[in-house]
Design an enzyme around this catalytic site. Sequence first.
Site, PDB file in Angstrom:
ATOM      1  CG  ASN A   1      -5.617   8.925   3.563  1.00  0.00           C
ATOM      2  OD1 ASN A   1      -5.694  10.129   3.797  1.00  0.00           O
ATOM      3  ND2 ASN A   1      -4.585   8.200   3.924  1.00  0.00           N
TER       4      ASN A   1
ATOM      5  N   GLY B   1       0.807  -1.221   0.000  1.00  0.00           N
ATOM      6  CA  GLY B   1       0.000   0.000   0.000  1.00  0.00           C
ATOM      7  C   GLY B   1       0.838   1.267   0.000  1.00  0.00           C
TER       8      GLY B   1
ATOM      9  CD  GLU C   1      -3.734   0.281  -4.518  1.00  0.00           C
ATOM     10  OE1 GLU C   1      -4.798   0.276  -5.145  1.00  0.00           O
ATOM     11  OE2 GLU C   1      -3.666   0.561  -3.316  1.00  0.00           O
TER      12      GLU C   1
ATOM     13  N   GLY D   1       2.430   4.862   1.531  1.00  0.00           N
ATOM     14  CA  GLY D   1       2.951   5.399   2.776  1.00  0.00           C
ATOM     15  C   GLY D   1       4.290   4.827   3.197  1.00  0.00           C
TER      16      GLY D   1
HETATM   17  O1  0RQ Z   1      -1.268  11.056  12.044  1.00  0.00           O
HETATM   18  O2  0RQ Z   1      -0.499  12.393  10.153  1.00  0.00           O
HETATM   19  O3  0RQ Z   1      -1.125  13.484  12.329  1.00  0.00           O
HETATM   20  O4  0RQ Z   1       0.956  12.068  12.157  1.00  0.00           O
HETATM   21  O5  0RQ Z   1      -2.849   8.568  11.244  1.00  0.00           O
HETATM   22  O6  0RQ Z   1      -0.609   7.260  10.182  1.00  0.00           O
HETATM   23  O7  0RQ Z   1       1.175   5.694  10.921  1.00  0.00           O
HETATM   24  O8  0RQ Z   1       1.786   7.740   9.511  1.00  0.00           O
HETATM   25  O9  0RQ Z   1       0.555   5.745   8.545  1.00  0.00           O
HETATM   26  O10 0RQ Z   1       0.663   7.407   6.578  1.00  0.00           O
HETATM   27  O11 0RQ Z   1       0.850   4.883   6.318  1.00  0.00           O
HETATM   28  O12 0RQ Z   1      -1.324   5.980   6.901  1.00  0.00           O
HETATM   29  C1  0RQ Z   1      -4.203   3.672   7.190  1.00  0.00           C
HETATM   30  C2  0RQ Z   1      -4.200   6.136   6.896  1.00  0.00           C
HETATM   31  C3  0RQ Z   1      -2.076   4.908   7.369  1.00  0.00           C
HETATM   32  C4  0RQ Z   1      -3.142   4.673   5.113  1.00  0.00           C
HETATM   33  C5  0RQ Z   1      -3.426   4.853   6.644  1.00  0.00           C
HETATM   34  C6  0RQ Z   1      -2.666   8.665  12.660  1.00  0.00           C
HETATM   35  C7  0RQ Z   1      -1.169   8.803  12.820  1.00  0.00           C
HETATM   36  C8  0RQ Z   1      -0.856   9.753  11.679  1.00  0.00           C
HETATM   37  C9  0RQ Z   1      -1.162   8.358   9.553  1.00  0.00           C
HETATM   38  P1  0RQ Z   1      -0.408  12.359  11.654  1.00  0.00           P
HETATM   39  P2  0RQ Z   1       0.819   6.648   9.819  1.00  0.00           P
HETATM   40  P3  0RQ Z   1       0.274   6.045   7.006  1.00  0.00           P
HETATM   41  C10 0RQ Z   1      -2.973   1.365  -1.304  1.00  0.00           C
HETATM   42  C11 0RQ Z   1      -3.843   0.736  -0.264  1.00  0.00           C
HETATM   43  C12 0RQ Z   1      -6.142   2.927   3.459  1.00  0.00           C
HETATM   44  C13 0RQ Z   1      -6.030   2.684   1.993  1.00  0.00           C
HETATM   45  C14 0RQ Z   1      -5.058   1.651   1.612  1.00  0.00           C
HETATM   46  C15 0RQ Z   1      -4.415   4.515   4.301  1.00  0.00           C
HETATM   47  C16 0RQ Z   1      -1.808   9.288  10.581  1.00  0.00           C
HETATM   48  O13 0RQ Z   1      -2.335   3.564   4.898  1.00  0.00           O
HETATM   49  O14 0RQ Z   1      -5.026   5.480   3.895  1.00  0.00           O
HETATM   50  O15 0RQ Z   1      -4.573   0.852   2.392  1.00  0.00           O
HETATM   51  N1  0RQ Z   1      -4.880   3.251   4.104  1.00  0.00           N
HETATM   52  N2  0RQ Z   1      -4.762   1.641   0.334  1.00  0.00           N
HETATM   53  O16 0RQ Z   1      -0.846   9.320  14.087  1.00  0.00           O
HETATM   54  C17 0RQ Z   1      -5.980   8.009  15.470  1.00  0.00           C
HETATM   55  C18 0RQ Z   1      -5.449   5.742  15.362  1.00  0.00           C
HETATM   56  C19 0RQ Z   1      -4.390   6.062  14.466  1.00  0.00           C
HETATM   57  C20 0RQ Z   1      -4.222   7.407  14.128  1.00  0.00           C
HETATM   58  C21 0RQ Z   1      -2.733   6.198  13.076  1.00  0.00           C
HETATM   59  N3  0RQ Z   1      -5.669   4.469  15.718  1.00  0.00           N
HETATM   60  N4  0RQ Z   1      -6.212   6.741  15.828  1.00  0.00           N
HETATM   61  N5  0RQ Z   1      -5.015   8.393  14.616  1.00  0.00           N
HETATM   62  N6  0RQ Z   1      -3.185   7.444  13.269  1.00  0.00           N
HETATM   63  N7  0RQ Z   1      -3.454   5.336  13.808  1.00  0.00           N
HETATM   64  C22 0RQ Z   1      -3.097   2.822  -1.658  1.00  0.00           C
HETATM   65  C23 0RQ Z   1      -4.188   3.229  -2.557  1.00  0.00           C
HETATM   66  O17 0RQ Z   1      -5.203   2.670  -2.522  1.00  0.00           O
HETATM   67  C24 0RQ Z   1      -3.947   4.332  -3.502  1.00  0.00           C
END
Ligand code: 0RQ
Length: 498
Positions: A373, A257, A283, A259
């Site tokens: 997102n 994915g 992707e 990130g």
């Molecule tokens: O917050 O930005 O304020 O620091 O969420 O978290 O750990 O930096 O991780 O950037 O990889 O995003 C699931 C959103 C993870 C992403 C998700 C807060 C954390 C941080 C981001 P800040 P990280 P990432 C291929 C596949 C869904 C779509 C997908 C995503 C921010 O991977 O959009 O997988 N996935 N697609 O602090 C509150 C919690 C939290 C939280 C993390 N439990 N509660 N805040 N955060 N956990 C791509 C495509 O499809 C194109």
Amino acid sequence: MALHFITAQEAAALVKNDDNVGFSGFTHAGCPKVVPVEIAKRAEEEHAKGNPFKIGIFTGASTGDSIDGALTRAKAIKFRTPYQSNKDMRKAINNGEFEYFDMHLSQLAQEIRYGFLGGIDVAVVEACDVSENGEIVPTTGVGITPTICRLAKIVIVELNKKVPQKLKGIHDIYELDDPPKRRQINLCDVRGRIGLEYVKVDPAKMVVVETEKDGEGGKFSPLDEVTKQIGENVADFFVAEMKAGRIPSAFLPVQSGVGNIANAVLAAMGSNAAIPRFEVYTEVIQDAVIDMMQKGNILFASGCSLTLSNEVMQEVYDNLDFFKNKVILRPSEISNNPGIARRLGIIALNTAIEADIFGNINSTHVNGTMMMNGVGGSGDFTRNAYLSIFLTPSTAKDGKISCIVPKATHEDHNEHSVKIIVTEYGVADLRGKGPRRRAEEIIEKCAHPDYRPLLHEYLNLGVKGHIPQDLYSCFAFHQAFLETGSMLNTDFSKYRKS
Ligand code: 0RQ
């Protein structure tokens, strides 16, 4: 017929209030950059005159700021689908400023064709080359480009001179037939080709805007200790699976994915000598894939986009002879196709916002309410992979939030699809385990030690049934965070019916 060149401003004037506009690209890669900004300006001008101006936006996935950011700030959006990751857009969605429909990326092109989402009036697509007879060569992201180009009444081609024409040949453009007579997709390996090198449109509906705008690819964060450890845990798990004969010795195609965490996992796989060279069917192709191709760890990558930092993108452009033999870019209905994911036996690696102790995953909504997102392609792969893996740090916000919770506040992927969960503490293997054993495995292997006693307490509240879920206190972690600022202050007795 000669190409019909117009200015970006003239192109924007072709878009009317209430139109549905399809944009090319997937993430910032392959998105148009000048026409959408002009559409945003046009919306502001119309609003200043007291006229309505809002459009529906259809894209492959997230976009660059020139689309989602500019149009959100201009209050020019009535509808948006699918995935997005722009901070202004996220805020507007959570304020309810427009309708946002989150859906699996593989399904968007066909649902547009089925008429589920309204028609496409205008397509705006970035190209590195275009011919008089309507052959459009996309740039670094494909998404839903073939479908929007075919269905739109007007196709605005943003011809970007910064992208080498030599990219032609990297794409494999194929649009699915619609049911009930969809033919089989003739792809049996990652490197297969089934389509054209360009998108073909009726030249009579095509206009061209020239630009030299740079890409919008930001840098990836350097690996920190937590993401590095998650990566190493995944790599060690793969080695053990190969030893046990559950992953073939030649390995399987990998999807990863967006990130930093996904980037870190690939990097860790590259540094582990016991993992053989492998292929990618995914992707988004991120920086780590390019680096690993140069080092020889990754043999080939099929994806929907080159989601690279500008620096690494330039490296690819400078060495196109090398990369064109190793990369194919496909439309999202093929890169994310559930049937192909199952056929190729991909290993799916995606990131969770939170996982619950029974194996359900929230990828999208913080506290079940605030959209992050969107589900993106994670569902396309997770449900159909050979092995579906979710990655997450054990905690967020300096330990005040546990990413392992009693019950996920929103479920994007459920216990039936999720096989493995990995945090910096370890790997929970959920295969073949019932709910209680899954819970013990997740708590012991993945939860932060500070949260383990609370999670065990929840599991042992004495609820009867197959899943010991206590409907009164299952969100006590989240309530504690909202009320006290930390999930560590959870008190289940506050919610329990005694
Ligand atoms: O917050 O930005 O304020 O620091 O969420 O978290 O750990 O930096 O991780 O950037 O990889 O995003 C699931 C959103 C993870 C992403 C998700 C807060 C954390 C941080 C981001 P800040 P990280 P990432 C291929 C596949 C869904 C779509 C997908 C995503 C921010 O991977 O959009 O997988 N996935 N697609 O602090 C509150 C919690 C939290 C939280 C993390 N439990 N509660 N805040 N955060 N956990 C791509 C495509 O499809 C194109």
